[in-house]
Design a protein around this motif. Structure first.
Motif, PDB file in Angstrom:
ATOM      1  N   LEU A  37       0.819  -1.212   0.000  1.00 15.10           N
ATOM      2  CA  LEU A  37       0.000   0.000   0.000  1.00 15.10           C
ATOM      3  C   LEU A  37       0.855   1.265   0.000  1.00 15.10           C
ATOM      4  N   ARG A  38       1.955   1.268   0.754  1.00 15.94           N
ATOM      5  CA  ARG A  38       2.809   2.458   0.786  1.00 15.94           C
ATOM      6  C   ARG A  38       3.439   2.727  -0.580  1.00 15.94           C
ATOM      7  N   ARG A  39       3.920   1.681  -1.233  1.00 15.89           N
ATOM      8  CA  ARG A  39       4.550   1.893  -2.536  1.00 15.89           C
ATOM      9  C   ARG A  39       3.511   2.206  -3.613  1.00 15.89           C
ATOM     10  N   LEU A  40       2.342   1.621  -3.482  1.00 18.56           N
ATOM     11  CA  LEU A  40       1.268   1.955  -4.413  1.00 18.56           C
ATOM     12  C   LEU A  40       0.889   3.420  -4.286  1.00 18.56           C
ATOM     13  N   PHE A  41       0.822   3.919  -3.072  1.00 14.29           N
ATOM     14  CA  PHE A  41       0.505   5.331  -2.863  1.00 14.29           C
ATOM     15  C   PHE A  41       1.580   6.232  -3.467  1.00 14.29           C
ATOM     16  N   LEU A  42       2.844   5.837  -3.309  1.00 12.73           N
ATOM     17  CA  LEU A  42       3.931   6.655  -3.844  1.00 12.73           C
ATOM     18  C   LEU A  42       3.837   6.798  -5.358  1.00 12.73           C
TER      19      LEU A  42
END
Length: 250
Positions: free
Chosen positions: A150-155
């Motif tokens: 989720l964190r990398r998708l948001f980035l």
């Protein structure tokens, strides 16, 4: 004489052996009645007015709660709360309701755990029975924790949105460069090899750019925003490959 008897009635009782006059003993009679009432209230057993749960001896926890075996979790919780409220104050009834509810929860947990294990076993069996090239390809793939995904998708979604907002002013070269640097950083953190991280990162960039350059001309113009250039759409494809590369590749 008749009027005198009516005005001051007296009764003889064989139990007390004397006459009781209602006129002179009215206060004593009222106190006696109150004493009898108080005595009855004290003699009433604790919880005598609380209803007793009729299905205490039912062995099946679903039947005890009054729900079917296909009932949803919300229905089971609702039945449990309703019964506890209805039979509140009766300790044995509450314990019986809670015991049935706990049995259902434990059975549901065991079923979910067994299903999860069976699913992993089936996937593992399918991988073992797959062709060698599939095994070699899957050996380079891993599934990270959900929070990492989720964190990398948001980035990368942020980079895509930034590129779209600045599409009218400049191209997405700066955003692509930042995304590539972030991808290499994540890969180096995972593989502990800067050279491998550069190879995978640039490979994802080149693959995404080539596929984007091939796909963009084939996309109907009606599906694209008028201000979106082919370079911008290609960069969006690159963001997807950079995200997949730094997240799921070993």
């Amino acid at each position: 004489m008749a009027s005198l008897c009516l005005s001051n009635p007296t009764f003889a009782t064989p139990f007390l052996g004397k006459k009781i006059s209602f006129r002179g003993n009215s206060n004593k009679t009222y106190a006696f009645v109150q004493l009898r009432r108080t005595r009855c209230a004290v003699d009433t057993p604790l919880g005598g007015n609380v209803p007793n749960f009729p299905r205490t001896r039912v062995w099946d926890p679903y039947k005890r709660l009054g729900v079917s075996r296909d009932a949803s979790e919300e229905e089971i919780w609702g039945s449990r709360n309703f019964l506890l409220q209805q039979y509140s104050g009766h300790e044995r009834s509450e314990e019986s309701i809670e015991a049935a509810f706990e049995k259902i929860l434990m059975a549901s947990f065991q079923h979910r755990k067994k299903t999860k294990i069976n699913l992993k076993t089936k996937l593992k069996k399918q991988v073992e029975e797959s062709p060698p090239w599939v095994k070699n390809l899957l050996s380079f793939v891993e599934l990270p924790p959900v929070d990492v995904i989720l964190r990398r998708l948001f980035l990368f979604a942020f980079m895509a949105g930034w590129s779209i907002m600045n599409s009218a002013e400049a191209g997405p070269a700066f955003q692509v460069a930042i995304s590539l640097a972030a991808c290499i950083y994540f890969l180096n953190e995972k593989t502990k090899s800067l050279g491998r991280a550069f190879i995978i990162g640039f490979g994802a960039l080149v693959t995404g750019w080539v596929l984007g350059s091939i796909l963009v001309p084939n996309i109907p113009s009606i599906l694209l925003h008028p201000t979106w250039t082919p370079e911008l759409v290609t960069s969006l494809v690159v963001y997807v490959f950079l995200f997949l590369g730094c997240t799921f590749l070993k």
